[in-house]
Design an enzyme around this catalytic site. Structure first.
Site, short mmCIF file in Angstrom:
data_model
loop_
_atom_site.label_atom_id
_atom_site.label_comp_id
_atom_site.label_asym_id
_atom_site.label_seq_id
_atom_site.Cartn_x
_atom_site.Cartn_y
_atom_site.Cartn_z
N HIS A 77 -10.87 -7.90 16.58
CA HIS A 77 -9.46 -7.69 16.23
C HIS A 77 -9.03 -6.27 16.64
O HIS A 77 -8.00 -6.07 17.27
CB HIS A 77 -9.24 -7.89 14.73
CG HIS A 77 -8.01 -7.25 14.17
ND1 HIS A 77 -6.75 -7.76 14.38
CD2 HIS A 77 -7.82 -6.12 13.42
CE1 HIS A 77 -5.85 -6.98 13.78
NE2 HIS A 77 -6.48 -5.97 13.19
N ASP A 106 10.70 3.27 42.34
CA ASP A 106 9.58 2.50 41.82
C ASP A 106 8.53 3.49 41.31
O ASP A 106 8.77 4.70 41.31
CB ASP A 106 8.97 1.60 42.91
CG ASP A 106 8.28 0.37 42.33
OD1 ASP A 106 7.32 0.55 41.56
OD2 ASP A 106 8.69 -0.76 42.64
N TRP A 142 -15.45 -1.70 15.90
CA TRP A 142 -14.94 -1.34 17.24
C TRP A 142 -15.45 0.03 17.66
O TRP A 142 -15.45 0.35 18.84
CB TRP A 142 -13.42 -1.36 17.26
CG TRP A 142 -12.75 -0.14 16.71
CD1 TRP A 142 -12.51 0.15 15.41
CD2 TRP A 142 -12.24 0.97 17.46
NE1 TRP A 142 -11.89 1.36 15.29
CE2 TRP A 142 -11.71 1.89 16.54
CE3 TRP A 142 -12.18 1.29 18.83
CZ2 TRP A 142 -11.14 3.11 16.92
CZ3 TRP A 142 -11.60 2.50 19.20
CH2 TRP A 142 -11.09 3.39 18.25
N SER A 169 -8.64 0.70 34.00
CA SER A 169 -7.21 0.33 34.03
C SER A 169 -6.35 1.42 33.41
O SER A 169 -5.32 1.81 33.98
CB SER A 169 -7.03 -0.98 33.27
OG SER A 169 -5.70 -1.15 32.88
N SER A 170 -6.80 1.95 32.26
CA SER A 170 -6.01 2.99 31.59
C SER A 170 -5.90 4.24 32.44
O SER A 170 -4.83 4.86 32.51
CB SER A 170 -6.64 3.37 30.25
OG SER A 170 -6.71 2.26 29.42
N HIS A 253 -10.12 10.33 18.66
CA HIS A 253 -8.92 10.90 18.05
C HIS A 253 -7.77 11.04 19.05
O HIS A 253 -6.66 10.62 18.73
CB HIS A 253 -9.16 12.19 17.28
CG HIS A 253 -7.95 12.48 16.46
ND1 HIS A 253 -7.72 11.93 15.23
CD2 HIS A 253 -6.82 13.13 16.79
CE1 HIS A 253 -6.51 12.25 14.82
NE2 HIS A 253 -5.93 12.98 15.75
N GLU A 255 -7.25 9.14 21.29
CA GLU A 255 -6.82 7.74 21.44
C GLU A 255 -5.73 7.38 20.43
O GLU A 255 -4.78 6.68 20.78
CB GLU A 255 -8.03 6.81 21.29
CG GLU A 255 -7.71 5.33 21.20
CD GLU A 255 -7.13 4.74 22.49
OE1 GLU A 255 -7.36 5.34 23.56
OE2 GLU A 255 -6.46 3.70 22.41
N TYR A 257 -3.49 9.23 19.32
CA TYR A 257 -2.21 9.78 19.80
C TYR A 257 -1.75 9.08 21.06
O TYR A 257 -0.54 9.03 21.34
CB TYR A 257 -2.31 11.29 19.96
CG TYR A 257 -2.37 11.91 18.59
CD1 TYR A 257 -1.23 11.93 17.80
CD2 TYR A 257 -3.56 12.35 18.05
CE1 TYR A 257 -1.29 12.39 16.51
CE2 TYR A 257 -3.62 12.81 16.75
CZ TYR A 257 -2.48 12.83 15.99
OH TYR A 257 -2.55 13.27 14.71
N SER A 268 12.87 8.71 19.44
CA SER A 268 13.78 9.77 19.87
C SER A 268 14.84 9.24 20.83
O SER A 268 15.82 9.95 21.12
CB SER A 268 12.99 10.89 20.56
OG SER A 268 11.98 11.36 19.71
N HIS A 302 -13.17 14.72 11.80
CA HIS A 302 -12.64 14.28 10.50
C HIS A 302 -12.95 12.80 10.28
O HIS A 302 -12.75 12.31 9.17
CB HIS A 302 -11.14 14.56 10.37
CG HIS A 302 -10.27 13.89 11.38
ND1 HIS A 302 -9.10 14.45 11.83
CD2 HIS A 302 -10.39 12.72 12.04
CE1 HIS A 302 -8.55 13.64 12.71
NE2 HIS A 302 -9.30 12.59 12.86
N HIS A 303 -13.44 12.11 11.30
CA HIS A 303 -13.86 10.73 11.10
C HIS A 303 -15.29 10.66 10.58
O HIS A 303 -15.81 9.57 10.34
CB HIS A 303 -13.78 9.95 12.41
CG HIS A 303 -12.37 9.84 12.93
ND1 HIS A 303 -11.54 8.80 12.63
CD2 HIS A 303 -11.65 10.68 13.70
CE1 HIS A 303 -10.36 8.99 13.20
NE2 HIS A 303 -10.40 10.12 13.86
N THR A 328 3.97 17.25 13.60
CA THR A 328 4.45 15.91 13.23
C THR A 328 5.65 16.03 12.30
O THR A 328 6.64 15.30 12.42
CB THR A 328 3.33 15.09 12.57
OG1 THR A 328 2.15 15.23 13.37
CG2 THR A 328 3.70 13.64 12.48
N LYS A 331 8.81 16.66 14.08
CA LYS A 331 9.43 15.46 14.64
C LYS A 331 10.22 14.69 13.60
O LYS A 331 11.38 14.32 13.82
CB LYS A 331 8.34 14.56 15.24
CG LYS A 331 7.83 15.12 16.54
CD LYS A 331 6.77 14.24 17.12
CE LYS A 331 6.41 14.73 18.50
NZ LYS A 331 7.46 14.51 19.48
N ARG A 450 -14.55 -1.25 3.20
CA ARG A 450 -13.99 -2.03 4.30
C ARG A 450 -15.10 -2.78 5.01
O ARG A 450 -16.28 -2.55 4.76
CB ARG A 450 -13.27 -1.09 5.27
CG ARG A 450 -14.16 -0.03 5.85
CD ARG A 450 -13.37 1.03 6.60
NE ARG A 450 -12.93 0.57 7.91
CZ ARG A 450 -12.81 1.35 8.99
NH1 ARG A 450 -13.10 2.64 8.90
NH2 ARG A 450 -12.40 0.88 10.13
CU LIG Z 1 -8.74 11.15 14.04
#
Ligand SMILES: [Cu+2]
Lengths: 532, 291
Positions: A77, A106, A142, A169-170, A253, A255, A257, A268, A302-303, A328, A331, A450
């Protein structure tokens, strides 16, 4: 000039039709459509997996699936939603909108563009085929932490290669975006006039190019540890399983963002349109995005606060993490300030954007709580974390994707969508998504871990409520498909500007826009600048 | 920047990208089934590789044909340049992951296993006899991993390989000067020398691997030292091989009369790539072999 122009003209003549058109297209709008369709399909595949999870968790005890399959569902998932739904959706929007927003004909590298899309169906065939393999689909989460992930069955090398393939691809997509923005802007479209969606996307592209190869390295080390006798993540050989977590989150991390920065660009664009007021603090938005991107590379651990790091590491990563709240906050402040004393209307894109601002902020705050090391020791690996990142990713990234779809759908199709159904979609979604995820905060704070298919009975009530929310939210999204389908088929004719308060080059093109966006660059005087 | 767009060449529909994906997909399926021990795996892998070769010839052939017909103007050229630079940057980050693993294991995981810092209990409960050192000749456990006699010294073959690569960086630049002056002889000679130096590097590296495996007992299995050593130098060697093949293609094109003093993006892209593998090697020489 003449040679190029003649070439330019003659390829209009032999466009293949049917399937071959889509397989071979080099047109940014076609490729954008392909990306968005793939993302939508993946959203429902990943969503179906989420419903398997929520069905199993409806009551304590094992009801429907085996624990191993349950773990496969949580793992796949996540991979499908991140790499198959949200990231391709953003690239789809980039393809459709960036050339139109900067006045380009283009994307800069059209064949590469086709390739970055046509990797994805193959990569997801690799990944999703593992569900039917001996030993089942990957079930170690994941994040693919060793040593657990090394116990994956036949699926293991398919998982690794799928990640390599999606990464290619990315990176190709990101290179294309950067080159397009830096090399294809119309005369007069200076950097500080770029719409914020373009700005946030180039910053996203930097993050992709810098972080995805690190993920590729990390999974390559997993592959050699499993099959070629290396010991990167084995203490017996002098390596360290924790080292995988460091390398993975150095990618991981940034990722997050990558998933959310383009959303900031979308909001915006939408808020000023329906507030009929220029965006408050345009340049601070640009600098805040850049600051977030920079910080995203120095917060990764922090993970891993509970993994056993030196104290200096715990402190450093705590301080840098909470520091992200500053840009943040800039914003969120700017969006609110844009709405202040404005004349707002509440069409569906605006409703989803407002939902985003409120609910993403909740996700941001729970992220702050998790960023505080001693507090995280309590919350780590509980449902609180699940609630946090779903607020950020579902009511954040996904809401902004839905908002953006409603916002530009009339531009793409030339028809207005059904506003009544759109509003119904919003209200069903916004209520059910909170029923789905808000109780998970309580579950986590009460200690429910979890990634398990069963739980103690004291967690039963909130889990049942959460599952009900999940099913309502999931099926509400079918309404989204209905609205899109109806809008593609017909409806009230859309004007070029579509929305009364809309500003920007994409709204100067007719709805639907011509096949090649700006064959001749727009007049510099028509370029207003991104604060509109 | 900001030229009139009508000049910008936008290619028409192309089947190459999707065929590329099919080729790589086939290789991945073949590779994965091979790793899982299926007998048919290597055949699938080989079929995918053949298709991939066909794509390389076809896609690059198309692009070279378009380039030689003159439809790529300066504006398109800038796109190619930027694209190549960012691609090389992504490669730098790929190597960064492996350098990170090297530093982490040297600075943290190996000393911790030896009991340093907060690792006292780790050492005591896991492998109390383990003594941390770098290079780590003796991994903490013999179970699954093997010790080895000695490392490859920096001042033998690696030193000569450093000189070879640095010289090849010079010869490719000299070839570039030739191209810019319109001196095709210098261009071709410079490229021949660069290709030969690249091939020499790869050959010497291969012999060094043989030495490591057969005489020193240094293998992929030799704990974290062997893992970082072979993946860093192996990926680098793979890149040198690719770079040599690319240089060879450029050499053939130069002999055929491709490129003009002003218009030779492919040459420069390959030269940048070559300098990139050069710089990575300097990092390897310092941190893997020397220090
Ligand atoms: Cu993080």
């Amino acid at each position: 000039m003449s040679e190029a122009a003649s070439h330019h003209d003659d390829h209009h003549d032999h466009h293949p039709s049917g399937l071959m058109r889509w397989l071979t297209t080099t047109n940014h709008k076609d490729i954008g459509t392909l990306y968005l369709l793939l993302a939508l399909v993946m959203f429902f595949i990943g969503g179906a997996m989420a419903l398997v999870i929520r069905a199993e968790l409806f009551q304590p005890g094992l009801q429907f699936v085996q624990p191993q399959f349950f773990n496969s569902m949580t793992t796949v998932h996540a991979l499908v939603m991140i790499f198959g739904a949200v990231m391709p959706a953003w690239t789809g929007f980039a393809n459709w909108m960036i050339p139109m927003m900067i006045g380009a004909p283009d994307m800069a590298l059209p064949r590469l563009n086709n390739w970055s899309f046509w990797i994805l169906p193959f990569a997801f065939t690799l990944l999703l085929s593992t569900v039917f393999m001996p030993g089942g689909a990957p079930a170690g989460g994941w994040t693919m932490y060793p040593p657990l992930v090394l116990q994956t069955g036949a699926a293991f090398p398919f998982l690794i290669f799928a990640v390599h393939f999606m990464g290619a691809s990315s990176i190709a997509g990101a290179i294309n975006v950067i080159v397009t923005v830096f090399n294809m802007r119309a005369p007069g479209m200076t950097l500080m006039k770029l719409p914020l969606f373009v700005w946030t996307w180039i910053i996203t592209a930097f993050l992709l190019i810098a972080s995805i190869p690190v993920l590729a390295g990390a999974v390559t080390m997993l592959l050699t540890d499993k099959f070629f006798g290396t010991s990167f993540f084995s203490a017996a050989g002098g390596g360290d399983p924790v080292m995988f977590q460091h390398i993975f989150w150095f990618f991981g991390h940034p990722e997050v963002y990558i998933l959310i920065l383009p959303a900031f660009g979308i909001i915006s664009a939408i808020v000023p349109t329906f507030a009929r007021k220029p965006l408050f603090g345009y340049s601070s938005m640009v600098y805040a995005s850049a600051a977030i991107a920079f910080l995203s590379f120095i917060v990764w651990a922090h993970h891993m606060f509970t993994v056993g790091m030196p104290l200096a590491g715990e402190l450093f990563f705590m301080y840098t993490t909470v520091l992200i709240a500053v840009p943040t906050g800039v914003k969120v402040f700017n969006w609110v300030a844009t709405m202040w004393h404005s004349s707002m209307t509440f069409e569906t894109p605006m409703l989803f954007a407002l939902g985003f601002i409120v609910l993403f902020t909740i996700g941001g705050f729970s992220g702050l709580m998790l960023g505080v090391t001693p507090v995280d020791f309590q919350y780590h690996d509980t449902y609180f974390v699940v609630a946090h990142f779903h607020y950020v990713l579902v009511t954040g990234a996904v809401f902004s994707l839905i908002a953006a779809t409603y916002f530009w759908l009339p531009k793409w199709t030339g028809h207005m969508y059904d506003e009544k159904l759109g509003k119904l979609h919003f209200w069903l979604s916004v209520i059910s998504v909170n029923v789905l995820f808000f109780p998970q905060h309580f579950l986590g704070l009460a200690g429910m871990p979890r990634r398990i298919p069963d739980y103690s009975v004291q967690f039963a009530d909130w889990n049942m409520i959460s599952s009900i929310g999940a099913f309502v939210f999931g099926f509400s999204q079918l309404l989204f498909v209905v609205v899109i389908w109806k809008c593609v088929k017909g409806g009230e004719k859309a004007t070029a500007q579509v929305w009364e308060g809309a500003h920007g080059l994409e709204w100067t093109l007719p709805s639907p826009p011509p096949y090649h966006s700006f064959e001749t660059p727009p007049e510099p005087s028509t370029i207003e600048g991104g604060m509109r | 920047m900001a030229a009139a767009h009508t000049d910008y060449y936008i290619p028409g529909p192309s089947h190459w990208p999707v065929v590329t994906s099919i080729a790589i997909f086939t290789m991945f399926v073949g590779g994965a089934t091979t790793l899982n021990g299926a007998g048919i795996g290597p055949m699938i892998l080989g079929a995918g590789f053949l298709l991939f070769l066909y794509v390389l010839f076809g896609w690059f052939g198309t692009v070279i044909g378009e380039s030689e017909s003159g439809i790529y103007n300066d504006h398109v050229d800038v796109s190619f340049r930027m694209g190549m630079m960012w691609f090389i940057f992504s490669e730098v980050m790929f190597f960064a992951a492996f350098f990170g693993a090297l530093y982490y294991s040297r600075i943290y995981s190996v000393p911790w296993l030896g009991g340093e810092g907060s690792g006292a209990a780790t050492n005591q409960f896991l492998w109390p006899d383990f003594v941390a050192s770098w290079p780590l000749l003796q991994p903490p456990s013999d179970y699954g991993f093997s010790s080895f006699k000695e490392t490859i010294g920096a001042w033998g073959v690696p030193f000569w390989n450093t000189l070879i690569l640095l010289t090849s960086g010079g010869t490719v630049t000299w070839a570039h000067w030739g191209l810019q002056k319109g001196n095709r002889q210098q261009l071709v000679l410079g490229l021949v020398l660069t290709v030969l130096l690249g091939a020499t590097f790869v050959t010497m590296q291969a012999m060094e691997y043989g030495h490591a495996y057969h005489e020193l007992g240094l293998t992929l299995n030799s704990g974290i030292y062997g893992a970082t050593f072979f993946l860093l130098t192996g990926f680098h060697g793979f890149h040198v091989t690719m770079g040599t093949v690319m240089l060879f293609v450029i050499l053939m094109r130069s002999i055929k009369g491709h490129f003009t003093p002003k218009h030779h993006f492919a040459f420069e892209a390959v030269a940048w790539y070559w300098h990139f593998v050069d710089v990575v090697w300097i990092g390897l020489f310092i941190f893997v072999y020397w220090l």
